[in-house]
Design a protein around this motif. Structure first.
Motif, short mmCIF file in Angstrom:
data_model
loop_
_atom_site.label_atom_id
_atom_site.label_comp_id
_atom_site.label_asym_id
_atom_site.label_seq_id
_atom_site.Cartn_x
_atom_site.Cartn_y
_atom_site.Cartn_z
N GLY A 58 20.66 -3.36 -23.38
CA GLY A 58 22.03 -3.34 -24.03
C GLY A 58 22.90 -4.46 -23.51
O GLY A 58 24.14 -4.34 -23.69
N GLN A 118 25.13 -5.99 -26.19
CA GLN A 118 25.49 -5.17 -27.39
C GLN A 118 26.83 -5.44 -27.67
O GLN A 118 27.10 -5.02 -28.81
CB GLN A 118 25.12 -3.73 -26.98
CG GLN A 118 25.87 -3.21 -25.63
CD GLN A 118 25.47 -1.86 -25.24
OE1 GLN A 118 24.63 -1.24 -25.76
NE2 GLN A 118 26.33 -1.35 -24.22
N GLU A 119 27.82 -5.83 -26.74
CA GLU A 119 28.93 -5.82 -27.06
C GLU A 119 29.49 -7.29 -27.70
O GLU A 119 30.69 -7.67 -27.78
CB GLU A 119 29.89 -5.19 -26.27
CG GLU A 119 29.75 -3.70 -25.86
CD GLU A 119 30.99 -3.19 -25.27
OE1 GLU A 119 32.03 -3.38 -25.37
OE2 GLU A 119 30.74 -2.12 -24.60
N ASP A 174 16.75 -7.80 -28.47
CA ASP A 174 17.99 -7.19 -28.78
C ASP A 174 19.22 -8.38 -28.76
O ASP A 174 20.25 -7.85 -28.22
CB ASP A 174 18.22 -6.05 -28.12
CG ASP A 174 17.33 -4.83 -28.33
OD1 ASP A 174 17.09 -4.67 -29.54
OD2 ASP A 174 17.04 -4.33 -27.34
#
Length: 585
Positions: A477, A480-481, A501
């Motif tokens: 993560g 993720q932003e 990712d």
């Protein structure tokens, strides 16, 4: 190209001067004309009587530039007004030929081999309409003793001049620009009355000579004065007292000491906007700066302190350059910048700052603090600099534990932050959401977590090269932003495969010099917009690279796999649109 006469196309190629000076608001006829040659007209277009191989678009214009001429043309019409002989092999100007050209307004002799013996004293006495003369890049050791009083521009740059005469430039009411840079002039070679009767001179270029002090009795109308690259150690009292129109003063790369200036040296220069005193021997900030200075360059001196009163009068200052001195944080008075309400660029790099100075300008937008000895960033260090857009703290002595978690909380306009070349093991906390470029290469980062990159949705570039990152140290993560990330540099780390990712917005991914041994089919599944992937100097073998990883990357332009243990051949769909950079294939 500037046009020197009304009606008709002017083909003359007049000598240029260095483009480094600021030429704003300069009158049209002061501007040096370009040296780039336009296309020559064909002989059929030449007017009758044009010398062989020359170009004559009108009866008044003759261009014989760049023809390897060794002798001055002998068949020139007496009525010509503009003559270009630049870029030839001329060694002398014959008086009998030149004296016939009584209507001449422009004479361009730039870049020949003319020496002073080949330039008789009376060479120009018949040219009573001459306005522009270009003798740069020749071999003159003495300036012409007599030049016509009709002159507007004289260019004698890049010769070997040691002496100027009173009537070389004197008593010429229309003279505007004088270029004498790159010669061998010392102060004795410039008579005190060298500009008497030439009160309109606005541009004087005396850089790269052998002057030891600022000449006196300079023209009162000066707007720009270039004295850089000399041996100037002092400015005589009153030498600049009458130059109230002066806007640009270049004194860099001299031997100026604080003792060579006094409190009135610059005080009467009411129009001064640009002052360059860099690369001298100043130990104190000079006193008496006028209020209108916009750019003040004091870099590469020996300044150890900034007292509060020296800059307080310069209320219009926008750029203050103090790099390459010996400033410490204690030597920067908390009120040193307090009156500089318009200062938006401050360079303090290459000094001896051990902490962030107090009292930084409240409206500063660009702050350069790199290459100092700063060991910590405290809670309040940037509390007052709310307008900061660019902050550079690279190559200091910062550790993660010594950067307060709220140090950047007030910087809501910050777009670029550079903390590379320090000792960070973690990303700083509390980074502002306005960031677009974050530079952290050459640290000791050994982990990445989503908490420290949270809310950075505007980030476009993240530079993490030359750290200690491993796949296991990048938390799930993490990206993720980072919705707007375009460039991610993870080169020179310890990655064993492509991080998963990655952001969908990514276009440039740099992974060279890692330990990547395998490219799996899903490696770039989340990055459909990728354009450039660099994988050179990893541990890739052809059998461990899945071509499916690249199959759906419709925008891919470059895949660099050079420097691996064996050549890697990647077949890209629609190969005509792509470039596979693979030197080993």
């Amino acid at each position: 190209m500037t046009q020197l006469c009304s009606g008709g196309f002017l083909l003359l190629l007049l000598a240029s001067v260095p483009s480094s000076f600021l030429l704003k608001d300069q009158e049209e006829d002061e501007l040096p004309l370009a040296t780039s040659r336009p296309a020559r007209v064909t002989p059929a277009q030449n007017v009758p009587g044009c010398p062989s191989k020359c170009t004559c678009p009108t009866e008044e214009t003759v261009d014989c530039g760049g023809l390897d001429l060794h002798i001055f043309p002998s068949n020139l019409s007496a009525g010509i007004q503009h003559l270009s002989l630049q870029n030839n092999q001329l060694q002398e100007l014959p008086y009998n030929e030149l004296s016939r050209l009584a209507r001449l307004k422009t004479l361009n002799l730039h870049n020949n081999h003319i020496n002073s013996d080949g330039l008789p004293d009376e060479a120009f006495e018949s040219l009573q309409l001459l306005q522009y003369i270009y003798l740069a890049n020749n071999k003159l050791t003495l300036a012409p003793q007599f030049l016509p009083n009709t002159l507007r521009i004289v260019d004698l740059a890049a010769n070997r001049l040691t002496c100027i005469y009173p009537l070389t430039f004197g008593h010429k009411p229309g003279l505007r620009s004088v270029y004498m840079h790159n010669n061998q002039l010392n102060n004795t070679g410039l008579p005190f009355d060298v500009f008497n009767g030439s009160d309109a001179v606005s541009t004087l270029i005396l850089s790269s000579n052998r002057l030891t002090y600022v000449p006196q009795n300079l023209p009162h109308a000066l707007v720009r004065l270039h004295l850089q690259n000399n041996f100037i150690s002092r400015v005589p009292k009153g030498a600049l007292s009458s130059q109230w129109r002066l806007r640009e003063l270049y004194l860099q790369n001299n031997n100026l000491s604080s003792e060579g200036l006094d409190t009135s040296t610059f005080s009467r220069l009411k129009s001064l906007e640009y002052l360059d005193l860099s690369n001298n021997n100043l130990t104190q900030v000079p006193a008496g700066f006028p209020a209108n200075i916009v750019i003040l360059h004091l870099g590469r001196n020996r300044l150890s302190s900034l007292p509060p009163e020296r800059l307080s009068r310069v209320k219009g200052l926008q750029y203050l350059l103090l790099q390459g001195n010996t400033l410490t944080a204690a030597g920067v008075h908390p009120d040193a910048f307090s009156h500089l309400r318009f200062l938006h660029t401050l360079h303090l790099y290459n000094n001896r700052l051990e902490r962030i100075p107090l009292g930084l300008p409240r409206r500063v937008r660009s702050l350069m603090l790199l290459h100092n000895q700063i060991t910590r960033v405290g809670l309040h260090d940037f509390a007052g600099t709310y307008a900061l857009v660019e902050l550079n703290l690279s190559y200091n002595r910062l550790y993660s534990a010594h950067i307060h978690r709220l140090a950047f909380r007030k910087l809501r306009r910050l777009e670029t932050l550079d903390i590379s070349g320090n000792h960070l093991t973690l990303l700083p906390a509390g980074l502002p959401s306005s960031l677009q470029v974050l530079n952290l290469q050459k640290n000791q980062l050994n982990s990445l977590s989503p908490e420290l990159l949270a809310n950075l949705s505007m980030l476009k570039e993240l530079h993490l090269a030359h750290n200690r990152l491993r796949i296991s140290s990048i938390s799930p993560g993490t990206w993720q932003e980072l919705y707007g990330l375009k460039l991610l540099d993870l080169s020179y780390n310890e990655l064993s495969y492509v991080p998963p990712d990655l952001p969908e917005s990514l276009e440039y991914l740099y992974l060279q010099h890692n330990r990547i041994a395998v490219i799996m089919a899903e490696a770039f599944l989340t990055t459909p917009n990728i354009r450039v992937i660099t994988l050179r100097s990893n541990r890739l073998l052809a059998a461990n690279v899945s071509e499916m990883a690249f199959a759906d990357l419709k925008l891919l332009e470059v895949v660099d796999t050079t420097g691996n243990p064996e050549p890697i051949s990647i077949s890209l769909l629609q190969a005509v649109r792509y470039t596979n950079t693979n030197m080993g294939t």
